[in-house]
Design a protein around this motif. Sequence first.
Motif, PDB file in Angstrom:
ATOM      1  N   HIS A 112       0.821  -1.213   0.000  1.00 20.56           N
ATOM      2  CA  HIS A 112       0.000   0.000   0.000  1.00 20.56           C
ATOM      3  C   HIS A 112       0.856   1.265   0.000  1.00 20.56           C
ATOM      4  O   HIS A 112       0.511   2.252  -0.653  1.00 20.56           O
ATOM      5  CB  HIS A 112      -0.925  -0.023   1.216  1.00 20.56           C
ATOM      6  N   GLY A 113       1.939   1.234   0.756  1.00 18.87           N
ATOM      7  CA  GLY A 113       2.737   2.445   0.893  1.00 18.87           C
ATOM      8  C   GLY A 113       3.605   2.741  -0.303  1.00 18.87           C
ATOM      9  O   GLY A 113       3.848   3.915  -0.636  1.00 18.87           O
ATOM     10  N   LEU A 114       4.102   1.704  -1.002  1.00 19.34           N
ATOM     11  CA  LEU A 114       5.048   1.921  -2.091  1.00 19.34           C
ATOM     12  C   LEU A 114       4.372   2.215  -3.421  1.00 19.34           C
ATOM     13  O   LEU A 114       4.984   2.839  -4.295  1.00 19.34           O
ATOM     14  CB  LEU A 114       5.971   0.702  -2.222  1.00 19.34           C
ATOM     15  N   VAL A 115       3.139   1.758  -3.597  1.00 18.34           N
ATOM     16  CA  VAL A 115       2.395   2.103  -4.811  1.00 18.34           C
ATOM     17  C   VAL A 115       2.069   3.594  -4.746  1.00 18.34           C
ATOM     18  O   VAL A 115       1.427   4.063  -3.801  1.00 18.34           O
ATOM     19  CB  VAL A 115       1.114   1.256  -4.936  1.00 18.34           C
ATOM     20  N   ASP A 116       2.494   4.335  -5.767  1.00 16.22           N
ATOM     21  CA  ASP A 116       2.388   5.801  -5.720  1.00 16.22           C
ATOM     22  C   ASP A 116       1.034   6.280  -6.240  1.00 16.22           C
ATOM     23  O   ASP A 116       0.947   7.037  -7.214  1.00 16.22           O
ATOM     24  CB  ASP A 116       3.530   6.419  -6.538  1.00 16.22           C
ATOM     25  N   VAL A 117      -0.006   5.817  -5.598  1.00 18.13           N
ATOM     26  CA  VAL A 117      -1.379   6.239  -5.893  1.00 18.13           C
ATOM     27  C   VAL A 117      -2.072   6.423  -4.547  1.00 18.13           C
ATOM     28  O   VAL A 117      -1.761   5.728  -3.571  1.00 18.13           O
ATOM     29  CB  VAL A 117      -2.127   5.196  -6.757  1.00 18.13           C
ATOM     30  N   ALA A 118      -3.021   7.345  -4.491  1.00 18.22           N
ATOM     31  CA  ALA A 118      -3.594   7.739  -3.197  1.00 18.22           C
ATOM     32  C   ALA A 118      -4.377   6.631  -2.510  1.00 18.22           C
ATOM     33  O   ALA A 118      -4.387   6.549  -1.278  1.00 18.22           O
ATOM     34  CB  ALA A 118      -4.483   8.969  -3.374  1.00 18.22           C
ATOM     35  N   HIS A 119      -5.052   5.774  -3.276  1.00 19.53           N
ATOM     36  CA  HIS A 119      -5.920   4.761  -2.671  1.00 19.53           C
ATOM     37  C   HIS A 119      -5.608   3.397  -3.277  1.00 19.53           C
ATOM     38  O   HIS A 119      -5.482   3.270  -4.499  1.00 19.53           O
ATOM     39  CB  HIS A 119      -7.390   5.110  -2.893  1.00 19.53           C
ATOM     40  N   VAL A 120      -5.502   2.376  -2.421  1.00 17.17           N
ATOM     41  CA  VAL A 120      -5.152   1.022  -2.865  1.00 17.17           C
ATOM     42  C   VAL A 120      -6.055   0.018  -2.153  1.00 17.17           C
ATOM     43  O   VAL A 120      -6.302   0.130  -0.945  1.00 17.17           O
ATOM     44  CB  VAL A 120      -3.674   0.695  -2.563  1.00 17.17           C
ATOM     45  N   ASP A 121      -6.547  -0.965  -2.919  1.00 13.98           N
ATOM     46  CA  ASP A 121      -7.313  -2.083  -2.368  1.00 13.98           C
ATOM     47  C   ASP A 121      -6.597  -3.382  -2.708  1.00 13.98           C
ATOM     48  O   ASP A 121      -6.225  -3.607  -3.877  1.00 13.98           O
ATOM     49  CB  ASP A 121      -8.718  -2.167  -2.985  1.00 13.98           C
ATOM     50  N   HIS A 122      -6.405  -4.234  -1.726  1.00 15.32           N
ATOM     51  CA  HIS A 122      -5.908  -5.599  -1.963  1.00 15.32           C
ATOM     52  C   HIS A 122      -7.002  -6.547  -1.481  1.00 15.32           C
ATOM     53  O   HIS A 122      -7.355  -6.541  -0.293  1.00 15.32           O
ATOM     54  CB  HIS A 122      -4.607  -5.849  -1.204  1.00 15.32           C
ATOM     55  N   LEU A 123      -7.549  -7.357  -2.403  1.00 15.72           N
ATOM     56  CA  LEU A 123      -8.731  -8.172  -2.100  1.00 15.72           C
ATOM     57  C   LEU A 123      -8.519  -9.613  -2.555  1.00 15.72           C
ATOM     58  O   LEU A 123      -7.654  -9.906  -3.378  1.00 15.72           O
ATOM     59  CB  LEU A 123      -9.964  -7.582  -2.795  1.00 15.72           C
ATOM     60  N   HIS A 124      -9.363 -10.490  -2.022  1.00 13.05           N
ATOM     61  CA  HIS A 124      -9.294 -11.916  -2.349  1.00 13.05           C
ATOM     62  C   HIS A 124     -10.628 -12.396  -2.917  1.00 13.05           C
ATOM     63  O   HIS A 124     -11.300 -13.242  -2.314  1.00 13.05           O
ATOM     64  CB  HIS A 124      -8.947 -12.738  -1.101  1.00 13.05           C
ATOM     65  N   PRO A 125     -11.055 -11.901  -4.054  1.00 11.06           N
ATOM     66  CA  PRO A 125     -12.315 -12.354  -4.641  1.00 11.06           C
ATOM     67  C   PRO A 125     -12.148 -13.729  -5.291  1.00 11.06           C
ATOM     68  O   PRO A 125     -11.103 -14.027  -5.877  1.00 11.06           O
ATOM     69  CB  PRO A 125     -12.613 -11.284  -5.696  1.00 11.06           C
ATOM     70  N   ASP A 126     -13.176 -14.559  -5.210  1.00 12.64           N
ATOM     71  CA  ASP A 126     -13.088 -15.886  -5.812  1.00 12.64           C
ATOM     72  C   ASP A 126     -12.793 -15.799  -7.303  1.00 12.64           C
ATOM     73  O   ASP A 126     -11.987 -16.574  -7.831  1.00 12.64           O
ATOM     74  CB  ASP A 126     -14.405 -16.643  -5.589  1.00 12.64           C
ATOM     75  N   SER A 127     -13.447 -14.865  -7.986  1.00  9.71           N
ATOM     76  CA  SER A 127     -13.242 -14.763  -9.436  1.00  9.71           C
ATOM     77  C   SER A 127     -11.801 -14.374  -9.753  1.00  9.71           C
ATOM     78  O   SER A 127     -11.187 -14.911 -10.684  1.00  9.71           O
ATOM     79  CB  SER A 127     -14.219 -13.752 -10.043  1.00  9.71           C
ATOM     80  N   GLY A 128     -11.253 -13.428  -8.991  1.00  3.67           N
ATOM     81  CA  GLY A 128      -9.877 -13.001  -9.227  1.00  3.67           C
ATOM     82  C   GLY A 128      -8.878 -14.099  -8.916  1.00  3.67           C
ATOM     83  O   GLY A 128      -7.901 -14.304  -9.653  1.00  3.67           O
TER      84      GLY A 128
END
Length: 672
Positions: A112-128
């Motif tokens: 989250h901190g190193l990605v240079d974008v203001a908002h970050v989501d890390h998710l575990h969706p079944d489809s993904g």
Amino acid sequence: MTNQAVRDLLERSNRLGADPRNTNYAGGNTSAKGTAADPVTGEPVDLLWVKGSGGDLGTLTENGLAVLRLDRLRALTRTYPGVEREDQMVAAFDYCLHGKNAAAPSIDTAMHGLVDVAHVDHLHPDSGIAIATAADGPALTEEIFGDRVLWVPWRRPGFQLGLDIAAAQKANPQAIGVILGGHGITAWGATSEECERNSVEIIERAANYLSKNGKAQPFGAPRTASLPEEARKARAAALFPVLRGLVSTDRVHIGHYTDSDVVLDFVNSERVHELAGKGTSCPDHFLRTKVKPMVLDTAPDAPLDEVVARARELHAAYREDYRAYYDRHATAASPAIRGADPAIVLAPGVGMFSFGANKQTARVAGEFYVNAINVMRGAESVSTYAPIDEAEKFRIEYWALEEAKLQRLPEPKPLATRIAYVTGGGSGIGRAIALRLAAEGACVVVADRDAEAAQRTADEIGGSAVTADVTNADAIRKSLREAVLTYGGVDLVVNNAGLSISKPLLETTEQDWDLQHDVMAKGSFLVSREAARVLLAQGLGGDIVYISSKNAVFAGPNNVAYGAAKADQAHQVRLLAAELGPHGVRVNGINPDGVVRGSGIFASGWGAQRAAVYGVPEERLGEYYAQRTLLKREVLPEHVANAVFALTGGDLTHTTGLHIPVDAGVAAAFLR
């Protein structure tokens, strides 16, 4: 005043976490970057708010966020010692904290901190994860998303993965996110709304692709037919205590049973053994489900003794296989093996049994395996399911950071993992017992013929309620079956249900006699008999406690039916202690004096009758009882509950066949 970025983050997190299509329970994390005042200098400082270690997105609050200084977090890239020592970076996160944090930074903080974008989501969706675990995941990612979503090969969560994602985002400014091989998805956006929109786009496009292009039967043709619902529940209830006993070889577990269509479709398929044997992939999955389940291979309607015998064989083989898995990959620095029992047992035609340290953990383990089933279905429908290899699974399961997280868990309460069944638990002494056992960590089943009273107590303690008239053998069987299907078995049974009618001998009717003996003498016998079937099937020992009475040994006036029924109960304690002792089941009794306050028996007329016998006003009956004791103290429901815990809380491990007086000292009731 809460920062607007934090409010937006929490609202986004709660929306995403509330939909199981987006992420599993307690899975994933979200973040926002923004500016706030330094509490010392008052100067503006750039911060990262990110979901801390543990917790659930759907219920995330500000206290669940870790807050870090961005300048210090990003400065770690200059001191990063390399992937072989990246675990050291987690401790370094503590030196980047800002203010008084409520949550510890998680392993995913770098992402989250190193990605240079203001908002970050890390998710575990079944489809993904289905795309992430497909053998040709990179090609599928390009086909589904073009250059809007990138493929990042499997890497264990940590600082290097954060660097990989940050580099991918920087090199591809058109991208909205990545598929993480074997793991999940990460998305980002300049605003909270854009980030959420991008996350949902990735999840929905993957799901739509699988739906549109996937083959109809990725698990193959059905090989087993499910038992009809009633027969299925009956077989599950018969198997559950046996399985619970087996998977509790190393440590005792609570169970959860699932026979949803998703589960039955998988366990009944011709490929269940093949696919289950590949194990789960997403770290969140196998950390809760073990790397693979135990799968029964008997017909669902086979004779029960044959199924039980085969389950024992399969369990022994599972433990041997898990030990071999540990030995193949463990090093001198690895934590000790944590237990070789399965967390998931699949039964074709019946359903899934999941196990954990408490009811929530058991339920969540089952939910995660449903996620794994969905992932396998998706991957197999368009490709081949190819989870991360065994060595990587071991590195995650026996990760030093995971071990440290386990070591930080609070000590379990004395009755944790114990399942209690309390009759007459809707009011009075039974309610007090249910409250005390629950407070000490037990899963409590409140049994009462008054369904509303039972439910009130169950709601108060977070337990479950069953309706049971203890004079009816069929009702007892059904209520215990319900208890077993809810928790996996029964460990601690309290025979508390009772009533009393106070009359002189010549006025005591046959109906008076039969009613009191049916409820207390016969009722206790029926409950103990049915509970003993479960206790013996589990093979874990257990406790049966009778709430008898001082009247079992004290000959009071105008009390022949009640006193005789209580004496029957008292001798049942001795008889069953002798019979069940070889099975590790302890049977003890408690002899209270009259419990007036909070007692359902006294409120229903018994109090008025006894007050008349002793010639005192009913409202002073408790005081009268107290004054005739050696300690001059009134006995309350809580005092009886204390004695139940004393017998079952773990200190009196070598005590059986005992009656404990809880009467403030009635000399005439002294045991001899």
